[in-house]
Write an enzyme that holds these catalytic residues in place. Structure first.
Site, PDB file in Angstrom:
ATOM      1  N   LYS A 229       0.844  -1.210   0.000  1.00  0.00           N
ATOM      2  CA  LYS A 229       0.000   0.000   0.000  1.00  0.00           C
ATOM      3  C   LYS A 229       0.873   1.252   0.000  1.00  0.00           C
ATOM      4  CE  LYS A 229      -3.455  -2.413   2.734  1.00  0.00           C
ATOM      5  NZ  LYS A 229      -4.705  -2.733   2.052  1.00  0.00           N
ATOM      6  N   CYS A 367     -13.378  -5.202   4.875  1.00  0.00           N
ATOM      7  CA  CYS A 367     -12.832  -5.942   6.038  1.00  0.00           C
ATOM      8  C   CYS A 367     -13.072  -5.175   7.339  1.00  0.00           C
ATOM      9  CB  CYS A 367     -11.340  -6.244   5.873  1.00  0.00           C
ATOM     10  SG  CYS A 367     -10.970  -7.212   4.415  1.00  0.00           S
TER      11      CYS A 367
HETATM   12  C1  PLP Z   1      -6.082  -0.761   8.128  1.00  0.00           C
HETATM   13  C2  PLP Z   1      -5.574  -2.017   7.508  1.00  0.00           C
HETATM   14  N1  PLP Z   1      -4.921  -2.902   8.282  1.00  0.00           N
HETATM   15  C3  PLP Z   1      -4.423  -4.057   7.785  1.00  0.00           C
HETATM   16  C4  PLP Z   1      -4.588  -4.375   6.461  1.00  0.00           C
HETATM   17  C5  PLP Z   1      -4.018  -5.669   5.961  1.00  0.00           C
HETATM   18  O1  PLP Z   1      -2.962  -5.435   5.054  1.00  0.00           O
HETATM   19  P1  PLP Z   1      -2.281  -6.710   4.372  1.00  0.00           P
HETATM   20  O2  PLP Z   1      -3.382  -7.409   3.624  1.00  0.00           O
HETATM   21  O3  PLP Z   1      -1.254  -6.161   3.459  1.00  0.00           O
HETATM   22  O4  PLP Z   1      -1.736  -7.538   5.450  1.00  0.00           O
HETATM   23  C6  PLP Z   1      -5.278  -3.502   5.623  1.00  0.00           C
HETATM   24  C7  PLP Z   1      -5.517  -3.860   4.212  1.00  0.00           C
HETATM   25  O5  PLP Z   1      -6.508  -3.495   3.613  1.00  0.00           O
HETATM   26  C8  PLP Z   1      -5.774  -2.289   6.149  1.00  0.00           C
HETATM   27  O6  PLP Z   1      -6.420  -1.398   5.389  1.00  0.00           O
END
Ligand code: PLP
Length: 409
Positions: A229, A367
């Site tokens: 990201k 999510c």
């Molecule tokens: C606030 C937040 N935390 C954690 C994650 C998880 O990231 P990753 O899938 O790269 O582990 C995301 C991904 O959308 C997120 O937006």
């Protein structure tokens, strides 16, 4: 909390866009950056260069190439240390994602907690910082205590202090909502939790993309982030842990290169960070991450934040004029993420019409089901901006949403 800008460049979105081949060549508009950001060419070039000039497995070889690869990989750790202003490189553990970083802490706490112990979580959080604690609830009998944001997505630090009891072992909270794009009052939450002797884990996945982060100033115990990201590669994330924690934590994974002495009935682990990096780590991804961090700081963190704030303000102003739409979050704090829904049209249908017009947004609960239960919508649309997004793209989004709602009414 801000670092000095390493290089000041004149802000020019066209120059920035030309650094991102997918964006430069896209006939549509990419507004799904909170899910994953596009990569500047330098990130992919650095990984290719690493693969073609200094690639081997790390920490293992007696040969020159392994030494070069190890220097790159450990250099990446030092680079992330400076990016986060962490006190030492050994406080940084590379993982494959933020999700894995948070699970690493949860697995260590599994060894510490007793049934009936409590973890304070927030309903603002992404499942990545909720489900690991649910696993502890299911497997180890801990109790989750929930803090809710207000109707605008603001968290009150005192609510965390109030939720803490003598059984609280950890506060786990996001530093920026992936639905509202606004920083949470992490410093105050940490201060109040520490006054009660409780450590804090922050999910910095979104915050680190849009703001300079100083983990030392925040005084946070754990800080998790993900590379993809942050304009970097997939397959790499990191956990920062404040000095003192890693020595006490058991490893999550067992395997090669994390053992100091090995016996048939006895094993002693290497010191941190290696204790937590069993097996072959993300070597090329670490090189790509360094290029992403250099790129972001080269453009300038304040420059990016200023541009994204202007996009957020413009988006809110344009959406305020669209009938029958709810824009979530605090209108006084426009962030780089705009989440919206309409009672008269399903978010998936809006997103499908936007997609047909070449505009990529995300539809769903992102999510964050506990938050969506509070918002009263099972599904919303999310447009998320990046440093290469433009005001014209925001206008195109607003026009397209208005047209979509007219079609769906
Ligand atoms: C606030 C937040 N935390 C954690 C994650 C998880 O990231 P990753 O899938 O790269 O582990 C995301 C991904 O959308 C997120 O937006």
């Amino acid at each position: 909390m801000l670092h000095p800008e390493p290089v000041q460049k004149v802000w020019d979105p066209n120059v920035i866009r030309s650094d991102f081949p997918l964006i430069a060549g896209l006939s549509g508009i990419y507004l799904d950056n909170a899910a994953s950001a596009q990569k500047p060419r330098c990130v992919m070039d650095s990984m290719t260069d690493g693969a073609f000039t200094r690639y081997a497995n790390v920490h293992r070889g007696a040969h020159r190439l392994s030494g070069l690869a190890t220097a790159s990989y450990e250099g990446a750790r030092a680079r992330l240390q400076s990016f986060l202003n962490a006190p030492g490189a050994e406080q940084i553990i590379f993982t494959k994602s933020a999700t894995e970083a948070i699970n690493l802490v949860a697995s260590a706490f599994a060894a510490i907690v007793a049934p009936g112990d409590e973890i304070v979580v927030s309903s603002l959080d992404h499942h990545a910082n909720l489900v690991p604690w649910h696993l502890l609830r299911e497997r180890h009998g801990i109790v989750l205590r929930w803090v809710d944001p207000d109707a605008f997505g603001n968290l009150d630090p005192t609510a965390f202090a109030d939720a803490i009891t003598p059984r609280t072992r950890l506060v786990a909270v996001t530093h920026m909502s992936n639905v509202f794009g606004v920083l949470t009052p992490l410093e105050a939450i940490v201060r109040l939790a520490h006054e009660k002797g409780v450590p804090v884990l922050a999910d910095g996945t979104q915050a680190v993309v849009h703001h300079a982060i100083d983990v030392s100033a925040l005084d946070v115990d754990f800080y998790a982030l993900t590379g993809h990201k942050l304009y970097g590669p997939t397959g790499i994330g990191a956990l920062y842990a404040k000095p003192g924690w890693l020595e006490r934590m058991p490893p999550m994974l067992g395997g090669g290169e994390m053992v100091a002495t090995f016996g048939r009935d006895h094993v002693e682990y290497a010191a941190a960070p290696h204790k937590f990096e069993a097996g072959t780590p993300p070597i090329l991804e670490a090189i790509g991450l360094v290029a992403a961090l250099d790129y972001v700081e080269g453009v300038g963190r304040t420059t990016i934040a200023t541009h994204e704030a202007a996009l957020g303000r413009h988006a809110r102003a344009r959406f305020a004029a669209i009938p029958n739409i709810t824009v979530f979050g605090d209108a006084e704090k426009p962030g780089p993420i705009l989440t919206f829904a309409s009672a008269g049209a399903h978010a998936n249908d809006i997103a499908a019409i936007l997609d047909a017009k070449g505009i990529c947004v995300r539809a769903g609960a992102h999510c964050t089901q506990p938050l969506h239960q509070m918002l009263g919508f099972s599904s919303t649309c999310r447009a998320s901006f990046a440093m290469y997004s433009t005001l014209d793209e925001v206008d195109a989004l607003a026009d397209a949403v208005e047209e979509a709602l007219a079609i769906l009414k």
